[in-house]
Every structure is written in structure tokens, then in C-alpha cells.
Design a protein around this motif. Structure first.
Motif, PDB file in Angstrom:
ATOM      1  N   SER A   1       1.102  21.170   1.105  1.00  0.00           N
ATOM      2  CA  SER A   1      -0.280  21.650   0.949  1.00  0.00           C
ATOM      3  C   SER A   1      -0.362  22.740  -0.113  1.00  0.00           C
ATOM      4  CB  SER A   1      -0.806  22.182   2.289  1.00  0.00           C
ATOM      5  OG  SER A   1      -0.744  21.198   3.288  1.00  0.00           O
ATOM      6  N   SER A   2       0.569  23.690  -0.072  1.00  0.00           N
ATOM      7  CA  SER A   2       0.570  24.791  -1.039  1.00  0.00           C
ATOM      8  C   SER A   2       0.865  24.287  -2.444  1.00  0.00           C
ATOM      9  CB  SER A   2       1.615  25.849  -0.633  1.00  0.00           C
ATOM     10  OG  SER A   2       1.325  26.389   0.626  1.00  0.00           O
ATOM     11  N   LEU A   3       1.726  23.272  -2.532  1.00  0.00           N
ATOM     12  CA  LEU A   3       2.073  22.720  -3.851  1.00  0.00           C
ATOM     13  C   LEU A   3       0.848  22.143  -4.541  1.00  0.00           C
ATOM     14  CD1 LEU A   3       4.571  22.335  -5.639  1.00  0.00           C
ATOM     15  CD2 LEU A   3       4.843  20.061  -4.633  1.00  0.00           C
ATOM     16  N   ILE A   4      -0.004  21.466  -3.778  1.00  0.00           N
ATOM     17  CA  ILE A   4      -1.237  20.903  -4.342  1.00  0.00           C
ATOM     18  C   ILE A   4      -2.141  22.027  -4.858  1.00  0.00           C
ATOM     19  CG2 ILE A   4      -3.376  19.696  -3.753  1.00  0.00           C
ATOM     20  CD1 ILE A   4      -1.648  17.974  -1.844  1.00  0.00           C
ATOM     21  N   GLY A   5      -2.290  23.084  -4.038  1.00  0.00           N
ATOM     22  CA  GLY A   5      -3.075  24.240  -4.480  1.00  0.00           C
ATOM     23  C   GLY A   5      -2.476  24.921  -5.692  1.00  0.00           C
ATOM     24  N   ALA A   6      -1.133  24.978  -5.740  1.00  0.00           N
ATOM     25  CA  ALA A   6      -0.452  25.622  -6.870  1.00  0.00           C
ATOM     26  C   ALA A   6      -0.685  24.859  -8.167  1.00  0.00           C
ATOM     27  CB  ALA A   6       1.046  25.731  -6.582  1.00  0.00           C
ATOM     28  N   PHE A   7      -0.621  23.524  -8.119  1.00  0.00           N
ATOM     29  CA  PHE A   7      -0.872  22.715  -9.316  1.00  0.00           C
ATOM     30  C   PHE A   7      -2.276  22.957  -9.857  1.00  0.00           C
ATOM     31  CE2 PHE A   7       2.602  19.574  -8.081  1.00  0.00           C
ATOM     32  CZ  PHE A   7       3.424  19.964  -9.131  1.00  0.00           C
ATOM     33  N   LYS A   8      -3.226  23.071  -8.916  1.00  0.00           N
ATOM     34  CA  LYS A   8      -4.608  23.327  -9.325  1.00  0.00           C
ATOM     35  C   LYS A   8      -4.713  24.674 -10.046  1.00  0.00           C
ATOM     36  CE  LYS A   8      -7.698  24.560  -6.387  1.00  0.00           C
ATOM     37  NZ  LYS A   8      -8.906  24.963  -5.631  1.00  0.00           N
ATOM     38  N   ASN A   9      -3.997  25.686  -9.524  1.00  0.00           N
ATOM     39  CA  ASN A   9      -4.020  27.022 -10.123  1.00  0.00           C
ATOM     40  C   ASN A   9      -3.276  27.077 -11.455  1.00  0.00           C
ATOM     41  OD1 ASN A   9      -5.557  28.303  -8.114  1.00  0.00           O
ATOM     42  ND2 ASN A   9      -3.764  28.549  -6.808  1.00  0.00           N
ATOM     43  N   ILE A  10      -2.203  26.286 -11.571  1.00  0.00           N
ATOM     44  CA  ILE A  10      -1.464  26.223 -12.847  1.00  0.00           C
ATOM     45  C   ILE A  10      -2.366  25.660 -13.940  1.00  0.00           C
ATOM     46  CG2 ILE A  10       0.412  25.032 -14.058  1.00  0.00           C
ATOM     47  CD1 ILE A  10       2.063  25.300 -11.465  1.00  0.00           C
ATOM     48  N   GLN A  11      -3.141  24.635 -13.580  1.00  0.00           N
ATOM     49  CA  GLN A  11      -4.077  24.044 -14.546  1.00  0.00           C
ATOM     50  C   GLN A  11      -5.116  25.059 -15.017  1.00  0.00           C
ATOM     51  OE1 GLN A  11      -5.519  20.708 -12.258  1.00  0.00           O
ATOM     52  NE2 GLN A  11      -3.979  19.306 -13.077  1.00  0.00           N
ATOM     53  N   LYS A  12      -5.471  25.989 -14.126  1.00  0.00           N
ATOM     54  CA  LYS A  12      -6.441  27.031 -14.470  1.00  0.00           C
ATOM     55  C   LYS A  12      -5.792  28.206 -15.201  1.00  0.00           C
ATOM     56  CE  LYS A  12      -9.576  26.163 -10.572  1.00  0.00           C
ATOM     57  NZ  LYS A  12     -10.173  26.755  -9.339  1.00  0.00           N
ATOM     58  N   GLY A  13      -4.457  28.198 -15.318  1.00  0.00           N
ATOM     59  CA  GLY A  13      -3.759  29.289 -15.992  1.00  0.00           C
ATOM     60  C   GLY A  13      -3.669  30.563 -15.172  1.00  0.00           C
TER      61      GLY A  13
ATOM     62  N   ILE B   1      -5.925  15.752   2.813  1.00  0.00           N
ATOM     63  CA  ILE B   1      -7.337  15.339   2.761  1.00  0.00           C
ATOM     64  C   ILE B   1      -8.228  16.527   3.094  1.00  0.00           C
ATOM     65  CG2 ILE B   1      -9.104  13.909   3.876  1.00  0.00           C
ATOM     66  CD1 ILE B   1      -6.884  11.781   4.288  1.00  0.00           C
ATOM     67  N   GLY B   2      -7.813  17.306   4.093  1.00  0.00           N
ATOM     68  CA  GLY B   2      -8.567  18.493   4.481  1.00  0.00           C
ATOM     69  C   GLY B   2      -8.673  19.513   3.368  1.00  0.00           C
ATOM     70  N   ILE B   3      -7.611  19.636   2.558  1.00  0.00           N
ATOM     71  CA  ILE B   3      -7.641  20.579   1.430  1.00  0.00           C
ATOM     72  C   ILE B   3      -8.772  20.223   0.465  1.00  0.00           C
ATOM     73  CG2 ILE B   3      -6.422  21.282  -0.677  1.00  0.00           C
ATOM     74  CD1 ILE B   3      -3.859  21.237   0.927  1.00  0.00           C
ATOM     75  N   PHE B   4      -8.845  18.950   0.093  1.00  0.00           N
ATOM     76  CA  PHE B   4      -9.893  18.530  -0.847  1.00  0.00           C
ATOM     77  C   PHE B   4     -11.281  18.693  -0.229  1.00  0.00           C
ATOM     78  CE2 PHE B   4      -6.197  16.188  -2.540  1.00  0.00           C
ATOM     79  CZ  PHE B   4      -6.220  16.686  -3.838  1.00  0.00           C
ATOM     80  N   LEU B   5     -11.388  18.448   1.079  1.00  0.00           N
ATOM     81  CA  LEU B   5     -12.658  18.659   1.770  1.00  0.00           C
ATOM     82  C   LEU B   5     -13.009  20.146   1.764  1.00  0.00           C
ATOM     83  CD1 LEU B   5     -15.003  17.624   3.487  1.00  0.00           C
ATOM     84  CD2 LEU B   5     -13.523  17.790   5.512  1.00  0.00           C
ATOM     85  N   GLY B   6     -12.003  21.000   2.004  1.00  0.00           N
ATOM     86  CA  GLY B   6     -12.225  22.441   1.993  1.00  0.00           C
ATOM     87  C   GLY B   6     -12.633  22.955   0.628  1.00  0.00           C
ATOM     88  N   ILE B   7     -11.995  22.429  -0.421  1.00  0.00           N
ATOM     89  CA  ILE B   7     -12.356  22.832  -1.790  1.00  0.00           C
ATOM     90  C   ILE B   7     -13.813  22.485  -2.077  1.00  0.00           C
ATOM     91  CG2 ILE B   7     -11.941  22.318  -4.235  1.00  0.00           C
ATOM     92  CD1 ILE B   7      -8.962  21.957  -3.492  1.00  0.00           C
ATOM     93  N   TRP B   8     -14.246  21.319  -1.613  1.00  0.00           N
ATOM     94  CA  TRP B   8     -15.644  20.911  -1.811  1.00  0.00           C
ATOM     95  C   TRP B   8     -16.580  21.828  -1.013  1.00  0.00           C
ATOM     96  CZ3 TRP B   8     -19.142  18.654   1.789  1.00  0.00           C
ATOM     97  CH2 TRP B   8     -20.357  18.238   1.220  1.00  0.00           C
ATOM     98  N   LEU B   9     -16.212  22.122   0.244  1.00  0.00           N
ATOM     99  CA  LEU B   9     -17.054  22.977   1.094  1.00  0.00           C
ATOM    100  C   LEU B   9     -17.129  24.411   0.569  1.00  0.00           C
ATOM    101  CD1 LEU B   9     -15.925  21.835   4.668  1.00  0.00           C
ATOM    102  CD2 LEU B   9     -18.154  21.429   3.588  1.00  0.00           C
ATOM    103  N   SER B  10     -16.099  24.839  -0.161  1.00  0.00           N
ATOM    104  CA  SER B  10     -16.071  26.220  -0.670  1.00  0.00           C
ATOM    105  C   SER B  10     -17.208  26.499  -1.639  1.00  0.00           C
ATOM    106  CB  SER B  10     -14.722  26.511  -1.344  1.00  0.00           C
ATOM    107  OG  SER B  10     -14.569  25.749  -2.533  1.00  0.00           O
ATOM    108  N   ASN B  11     -17.811  25.427  -2.174  1.00  0.00           N
ATOM    109  CA  ASN B  11     -18.954  25.606  -3.070  1.00  0.00           C
ATOM    110  C   ASN B  11     -20.202  26.084  -2.328  1.00  0.00           C
ATOM    111  OD1 ASN B  11     -17.608  24.640  -5.452  1.00  0.00           O
ATOM    112  ND2 ASN B  11     -17.824  22.561  -4.664  1.00  0.00           N
ATOM    113  N   PHE B  12     -20.185  25.951  -0.998  1.00  0.00           N
ATOM    114  CA  PHE B  12     -21.377  26.262  -0.211  1.00  0.00           C
ATOM    115  C   PHE B  12     -21.172  27.403   0.782  1.00  0.00           C
ATOM    116  CE2 PHE B  12     -20.947  21.674  -0.973  1.00  0.00           C
ATOM    117  CZ  PHE B  12     -22.030  21.460  -1.817  1.00  0.00           C
ATOM    118  N   ILE B  13     -19.930  27.880   0.934  1.00  0.00           N
ATOM    119  CA  ILE B  13     -19.621  28.871   1.971  1.00  0.00           C
ATOM    120  C   ILE B  13     -19.045  30.134   1.347  1.00  0.00           C
ATOM    121  CG2 ILE B  13     -18.246  29.342   4.050  1.00  0.00           C
ATOM    122  CD1 ILE B  13     -18.251  26.341   4.606  1.00  0.00           C
ATOM    123  N   ASN B  14     -19.476  31.301   1.828  1.00  0.00           N
ATOM    124  CA  ASN B  14     -18.948  32.587   1.371  1.00  0.00           C
ATOM    125  C   ASN B  14     -17.545  32.760   1.928  1.00  0.00           C
ATOM    126  OD1 ASN B  14     -18.285  35.471   1.428  1.00  0.00           O
ATOM    127  ND2 ASN B  14     -20.371  35.793   0.690  1.00  0.00           N
TER     128      ASN B  14
END
Length: 267
Positions: free
Chosen positions: A56-68, A228-241
Motif C-alpha cells: 500500500s505504501s509503495l503505491i503511495g510512494a510512486f505517486k509522490n515520486i511522480q510529483k517530485g 482498491i481502497g487507496i484509490f477510492l480514498g484518493i478520490w474521496l480526498s477531493n471532497f473531505i477535509n
């Protein structure tokens, strides 16, 4: 499929959602879900947790690496002592813990009870960190990164041992260390911590592959739901503080930690 097993798989999805929403904290739920809903032995549950947390963390890390956002040098400096410590802990320390530790009155404290009580204490520490919130100081991306190598290495060893014992990511320990000892801005510290967590968790899991029989069918299906939950959470983060959510989740973790202590010692 039993009701608790269904709840366990829902829990796997929830773990990913929390990780996707707030970038951490979800891993603290993995062991309780595996132990209390899936009826998995605590030692095995901490091993499975390392794999779930690592992927799970590896997926998040790849996303952050892409963002620099990931500081690769800091991640390497911190990860080397951390993954050596977590690997050694899983391969040598955990198997060496005796099945019977000590007695408290009429209560016999076994290895399984000891691991869950220790895990509950870590949950309480994590909950306090989430409830209080992280300081937003040092968010300037132009801040010069500095290294206090002795303390970074020491912190890496400590986090590695804790991760090896309880199977949680330890982000609530890693992030302050990166801010204080490496002078990383907060956003980069959070992003870099995910890569560190991924590396040390997966390498720690290798120590378990050599000691335990792994139910790969179950573990991969449980992990897939978390992803799957990670991607759902990333999508939900657009609407939740996320700040309010983090505090609310911190209170939930606090109550869960208290429940585990009660169940293991008095239940």
C-alpha cells in the motif's frame, strides 16, 4: 463466509481508504482486523500486516515520486538501518520470544497477548500524534535539507524494531524524525516516509517468508482490497477535509487501543 470474515474484508478496504485519504494511519488497523475479524494468530497477523502496509505504501510512494515530493537521499539514509533492524527483528527476535512471558496475578501473559498489548500501546501513541496534529512549520520547499546522521540512523533502528514487532508502518515516528533530524519540509517528510515504510515493511516481510507458511491466496486478496481502497480514498480526498478526518480517525484509534488493552488483559 462468516459475518466476521466479511467484516474483515470490508476492513481491508477501509485500511486502503484511510491511507488514500490522509496518507497514513490506515496500517494501524491492519493487525486488529486480521486478529479479531479474521482470527489470525498475532505473530502471523503482524507478518501479513508488513506485506499489506508495504504494498500500500509503495503505491503511495510512486505517486509522490511522480510529483517530485520524495527526497531519495534521505529515504536511503533512513531506510538502510531501518530495514536491517526490521529484517533482523522478524527473522530472529520475534521467533525467539518465549510463548509464556510472565504472570500478572492469575493472568498468564503469553507471547500473543504481549504482542497485542505492545501493539495497543503503539496505537495509543499514534492516536495522540494524529489528534494533536502535525506542525505545519517547515513547509517551504526551498528549505535546505540537512542531515544529523547519528540520530537518523538511531531513529531508523528504533522504528525498524518497532515495525518488526507490531507490523505497523510507524509513520508517526518517521515523519517527526525527518523534520527534526533531516530538516525536511513537512510535505516532503510525509511523502518520503511512505517510501521508507514500503521498503522496510517489505524487507521485514522477507524475514517471515523464511520462518512461516504464508497463505498467499488470502494475503493477496486482502492486499488487493486495500489497494482498491487507496484509490477510492484518493478520490474521496477531493471532497473531505483531511485535517478534520485525521483527528477523528485519531480518536477512533485511541478507542481501539483502549479496547485491545481491555480485551487482552481483562477480557
Amino acid at each position: 463466509m462468516e459475518v466476521f470474515e466479511i467484516l474483515g474484508y470490508i476492513g481491508a478496504l477501509l485500511i486502503g481508504v484511510v491511507l488514500g485519504l490522509i496518507g497514513g494511519g490506515g496500517s494501524i488497523l491492519t493487525v486488529p482486523v486480521l486478529v479479531y475479524l479474521m482470527y489470525i494468530n498475532p505473530v502471523t497477523a503482524t507478518a501479513y500486516s508488513l506485506f499489506v502496509v508495504g504494498i500500500s505504501s509503495l503505491i503511495g510512494a510512486f505517486k509522490n515520486i511522480q510529483k517530485g515530493l520524495v527526497d531519495l537521499k534521505t529515504a536511503i539514509v533512513f531506510s538502510i538501518p531501518a530495514f536491517i533492524a526490521v529484517y533482523a527483528t522478524r527473522k530472529y527476535l520475534v521467533p525467539a520470544i518465549p510463548e509464556h512471558l510472565f504472570n500478572i496475578g492469575d493472568l498468564a501473559v503469553t507471547k500473543n497477548i504481549g504482542i497485542m498489548v505492545f501493539f495497543a500501546i503503539i496505537m495509543l501513541m499514534a492516536s495522540i500524534s494524529m489528534i494533536r496534529g502535525r506542525s505545519e512549520n517547515g513547509d517551504d520547499d526551498d528549505t535546505e535539507v540537512q542531515y544529523n546522521f547519528p540520530f537518523i540512523i538511531l531513529e531508523g533502528v528504533v522504528v525498524g524494531v518497532l515495525t518488526g514487532i507490531v507490523g505497523a508502518g510507524g509513520g508517526f515516528l518517521i515523519i517527526p524524525a525527518l523534520v527534526i533530524f533531516a530538516k525536511l519540509p513537512m510535505k516532503r517528510a510525509v511523502a518520503t516516509s511512505l517510501l521508507i515504510i514500503a521498503i522496510k515493511s517489505l524487507i521485514g516481510f522477507l524475514g517471515d517468508v523464511q520462518n512461516q507458511n504464508i497463505d498467499w491466496t488470502f494475503l493477496l486478496s486482502f492486499t488487493a482490497l486495500s489497494v482498491i481502497g487507496i484509490f477510492l480514498g484518493i478520490w474521496l480526498s477531493n471532497f473531505i477535509n483531511d485535517k478534520h478526518l485525521k483527528k477523528s480517525f485519531g480518536w477512533f484509534v485511541l478507542l481501539m487501543g483502549i479496547y485491545i488493552l481491555y480485551k487482552e488483559l481483562f477480557g
